[in-house]
Design a protein around this motif. Structure first.
Motif, short mmCIF file in Angstrom:
data_model
loop_
_atom_site.label_atom_id
_atom_site.label_comp_id
_atom_site.label_asym_id
_atom_site.label_seq_id
_atom_site.Cartn_x
_atom_site.Cartn_y
_atom_site.Cartn_z
N VAL A 12 0.83 -1.19 0.00
CA VAL A 12 0.00 0.00 0.00
C VAL A 12 0.88 1.25 0.00
O VAL A 12 1.82 1.35 0.78
CB VAL A 12 -0.93 0.01 1.22
CG1 VAL A 12 -1.75 1.30 1.26
CG2 VAL A 12 -1.83 -1.21 1.21
N GLN A 13 0.54 2.18 -0.87
CA GLN A 13 1.27 3.44 -0.94
C GLN A 13 0.31 4.61 -1.05
O GLN A 13 -0.77 4.48 -1.64
CB GLN A 13 2.21 3.46 -2.15
CG GLN A 13 3.42 2.56 -2.03
CD GLN A 13 4.38 2.73 -3.19
OE1 GLN A 13 3.97 2.73 -4.34
NE2 GLN A 13 5.65 2.89 -2.88
N LEU A 14 0.72 5.75 -0.50
CA LEU A 14 -0.01 6.99 -0.66
C LEU A 14 0.88 7.91 -1.49
O LEU A 14 1.98 8.25 -1.05
CB LEU A 14 -0.32 7.63 0.70
CG LEU A 14 -1.58 7.16 1.42
CD1 LEU A 14 -1.51 5.68 1.74
CD2 LEU A 14 -1.81 7.97 2.67
N VAL A 15 0.39 8.30 -2.66
CA VAL A 15 1.18 9.08 -3.59
C VAL A 15 0.59 10.48 -3.69
O VAL A 15 -0.53 10.66 -4.17
CB VAL A 15 1.22 8.41 -4.97
CG1 VAL A 15 2.08 9.23 -5.92
CG2 VAL A 15 1.75 6.98 -4.85
N GLU A 16 1.37 11.46 -3.25
CA GLU A 16 0.91 12.84 -3.21
C GLU A 16 1.40 13.63 -4.41
O GLU A 16 2.45 13.32 -4.98
CB GLU A 16 1.42 13.52 -1.94
CG GLU A 16 1.01 12.83 -0.67
CD GLU A 16 1.82 13.30 0.51
OE1 GLU A 16 1.56 12.84 1.63
OE2 GLU A 16 2.73 14.13 0.32
N SER A 17 0.67 14.69 -4.72
CA SER A 17 1.08 15.61 -5.77
C SER A 17 0.42 16.97 -5.53
O SER A 17 -0.56 17.05 -4.79
CB SER A 17 0.72 15.08 -7.15
OG SER A 17 -0.67 14.92 -7.27
N GLY A 18 0.98 18.00 -6.15
CA GLY A 18 0.33 19.30 -6.14
C GLY A 18 0.99 20.39 -5.32
O GLY A 18 0.51 21.52 -5.31
N GLY A 19 2.06 20.08 -4.63
CA GLY A 19 2.72 21.12 -3.85
C GLY A 19 3.46 22.09 -4.75
O GLY A 19 3.52 21.93 -5.97
N GLY A 20 4.02 23.14 -4.13
CA GLY A 20 4.77 24.10 -4.90
C GLY A 20 4.91 25.44 -4.21
O GLY A 20 4.62 25.56 -3.01
N LEU A 21 5.33 26.43 -4.98
CA LEU A 21 5.53 27.80 -4.49
C LEU A 21 4.43 28.68 -5.04
O LEU A 21 4.16 28.69 -6.25
CB LEU A 21 6.90 28.31 -4.94
CG LEU A 21 7.20 29.80 -4.70
CD1 LEU A 21 7.26 30.09 -3.22
CD2 LEU A 21 8.49 30.19 -5.40
N VAL A 22 3.80 29.44 -4.15
CA VAL A 22 2.73 30.33 -4.57
C VAL A 22 2.80 31.60 -3.73
O VAL A 22 3.28 31.57 -2.59
CB VAL A 22 1.36 29.63 -4.45
CG1 VAL A 22 1.02 29.37 -3.00
CG2 VAL A 22 0.26 30.42 -5.12
N GLN A 23 2.32 32.69 -4.28
CA GLN A 23 2.32 33.96 -3.57
C GLN A 23 1.19 34.01 -2.54
O GLN A 23 0.19 33.30 -2.68
CB GLN A 23 2.15 35.11 -4.56
CG GLN A 23 3.32 35.30 -5.50
CD GLN A 23 3.14 36.51 -6.40
OE1 GLN A 23 2.05 37.03 -6.56
NE2 GLN A 23 4.24 36.98 -6.97
N PRO A 24 1.36 34.83 -1.53
CA PRO A 24 0.26 34.99 -0.55
C PRO A 24 -1.03 35.38 -1.24
O PRO A 24 -1.04 36.19 -2.18
CB PRO A 24 0.78 36.11 0.35
CG PRO A 24 2.26 36.00 0.27
CD PRO A 24 2.55 35.59 -1.14
N GLY A 25 -2.12 34.76 -0.78
CA GLY A 25 -3.41 34.99 -1.40
C GLY A 25 -3.74 34.03 -2.52
O GLY A 25 -4.87 33.98 -3.00
#
Length: 121
Positions: free
Chosen positions: A2-15
């Motif tokens: 069993v594995q949990l595979v994440e995605s979608g992180g990154g750098l974003v400006q406030p707001g």
């Protein structure tokens, strides 16, 4: 396995906004509660949000009204939509799920590898 595979992180400006995804793969018989935790540098891992099998969400006070957790039971996936992001939301975000493996009684807590979310101008 069993594995949990994440995605979608990154750098974003406030707001700004980000959407995290976490797919559970492997010999899963059942997935119970799913959720997201986060850990900032030098701090403990804190609960962000959870969602029950029936889709009932629960949020930490610091993210209520800005973050939305959801799940797709057909695809064993949990999402975290993050809006109105603040610098203090910067952390490594970890997916979590309580699962039952096919052929094995009882449940096990599973964790993703973590995805970095950085809020900075």
């Amino acid at each position: 396995q069993v594995q949990l595979v994440e995605s979608g992180g990154g750098l974003v400006q406030p707001g700004g906004s980000l959407r995290l995804s976490c797919a559970v793969t492997g010999s899963i018989f059942r997935i119970y509660t799913m959720g997201w935790y986060r850990q900032a540098p030098g701090k403990q891992r804190d609960l962000v949000a959870t969602i029950s099998t029936l889709g009932n969400p629960s949020y930490a006070g610091s993210v209520k009204g800005r973050f939305t957790i959801s799940r797709d039971n057909a695809n064993n996936t949990v999402y975290l939509q993050m809006n109105s992001l603040k610098p203090e939301d910067t952390a490594v975000y970890f997916c979590w799920a309580r699962t039952q493996t096919t052929g094995i009684a009882g449940s096990t807590d599973r964790w993703g590898q973590g995805t970095q979310v950085t809020i900075s101008a």
